[in-house]
Write an enzyme that holds these catalytic residues in place. Sequence first.
Site, PDB file in Angstrom:
ATOM      1  N   GLU A 135      45.031  52.247  35.132  1.00 42.10           N
ATOM      2  CA  GLU A 135      45.881  51.069  34.915  1.00 42.10           C
ATOM      3  C   GLU A 135      45.037  49.816  35.005  1.00 42.10           C
ATOM      4  O   GLU A 135      44.062  49.762  35.753  1.00 42.10           O
ATOM      5  CB  GLU A 135      46.966  51.074  36.000  1.00 42.10           C
ATOM      6  N   ARG A 152      51.448  45.746  32.276  1.00 44.90           N
ATOM      7  CA  ARG A 152      50.150  46.351  32.572  1.00 44.90           C
ATOM      8  C   ARG A 152      49.830  47.374  31.486  1.00 44.90           C
ATOM      9  O   ARG A 152      50.740  47.967  30.905  1.00 44.90           O
ATOM     10  CB  ARG A 152      50.177  47.071  33.938  1.00 44.90           C
ATOM     11  N   ARG A 208      56.525  42.869  34.839  1.00 47.36           N
ATOM     12  CA  ARG A 208      55.092  43.051  35.139  1.00 47.36           C
ATOM     13  C   ARG A 208      54.480  43.883  34.019  1.00 47.36           C
ATOM     14  O   ARG A 208      54.806  45.055  33.864  1.00 47.36           O
ATOM     15  CB  ARG A 208      54.934  43.744  36.494  1.00 47.36           C
ATOM     16  N   CYS A 239      39.646  44.234  36.660  1.00 47.69           N
ATOM     17  CA  CYS A 239      39.328  43.782  35.299  1.00 47.69           C
ATOM     18  C   CYS A 239      38.092  42.904  35.369  1.00 47.69           C
ATOM     19  O   CYS A 239      38.097  41.877  36.036  1.00 47.69           O
ATOM     20  CB  CYS A 239      40.497  42.979  34.747  1.00 47.69           C
TER      21      CYS A 239
END
Length: 415
Positions: A124, A173, A171, A81
């Site tokens: 992802e 995502r 988590r 990212c």
Amino acid sequence: MQQLKVCELFAGVGGFRLGLEKTGHYNVVWSNQWEPSTKAQHASLVYEAKFGPKNHSNVNIEEVPTSEVPDHDILVGGFPCQDYSVATTLKNSKGLIGKKGVLWWSIHRILSEKKIKPKYLFLENVDRLLKSPSNQRGRDFAVMLRSLNDLGYAVEWRVINAADYGMPQRRRRVFFLGYHKSTAIYKKFKSSPPKEWLLEQGVISSAFPTQSAVQNMDSFFLEENLVSLSDSFNSDKGLSPFLNSGVCIDGKVSTLKSSPSYGENRTVLSDVLENGSASENLFIPEGDLPKWQYLKGGKKEIRKTKAGFEYNYSEGSMVFPDALDQPSRTIITGEGGKSPSRFKHVVQTSAGLRRLSPVELERLNMFPDNHTKLDGISDTKRAFFMGNALVVGVVEQMGNALFQKIKNLEKQFQS
């Protein structure tokens, strides 16, 4: 239908590969893993130890010519990212360059230069992608969607919290799937109402069912010129227009907030623990306990900057030790090592309080036990890998749903 050929970028220690190969429907024909800031390429070493060195590249992807990437059906990867702003080259006003080191543009380059483009994309990222950067929320994702649209792909996305679907770790995502306009899925996607695709007909909704959405769907078009899109998108600094689910086809975005729908069968933290076999050095010495309690506790205190400026600091308390009857909190890259920390997991066992073992961290991401165990790789490094990894079960379910959808639609469109 035969196996789909996969190209895996930003492979890490192979989470995408594990999930896809578990379905039996995918074959990884080429992979790349490069850690830019370190001399020792630990993740790549683990990857090669598990899957063999054949067709694995350990070179900065920015320096790999597209001609070295074999043709493949599906390109997958959890790319870093970063800041995805766009600029043009002086020589060529149409030339599109992201900043060097921004690895999205390596995906873009491969897709642009491949004569036979991959039919499918499975990518992802952290869910923050949908609202970054903070001064133009959603711009980065808008640039990606528009650039994929220009390359002939329709996209659907969803933010998935693995624990919402019975997996052992909370988590979150964002996963997105791209379908090239030459595919049967694209044709079906194009003829389906966006809301129906998102909640019932799409690949993601068949892998991860949702409750029917109550609120309305938002729709908007993405400007065609990538540079002006990058400059002006959401420049009034409001909230990101991208909600947790959405589609983009022909430059039109349709997005809504969906909620997960799942039964009772859940895995919790106690289910992954190594009972009785955890190493002695994971236990917290009595003398360190006050430090752990302080870091995990709530705080309201006055702190000083290096320059001597005083400010009020406050934070809430964390559950300490971690609840065993719930999925775990998100694993972060700093999970390993003995030093007390607010964010590391600590569990109460009959033998005392201790940190999690590398095997337990692997289990929280649904990796096989000791997947990252290799001579010369420390437990701290193994924890770092898991902080960077994805939950294999999410990839496996999505991979299965994608394969089934391709198979069913190809039959339908051929008949």
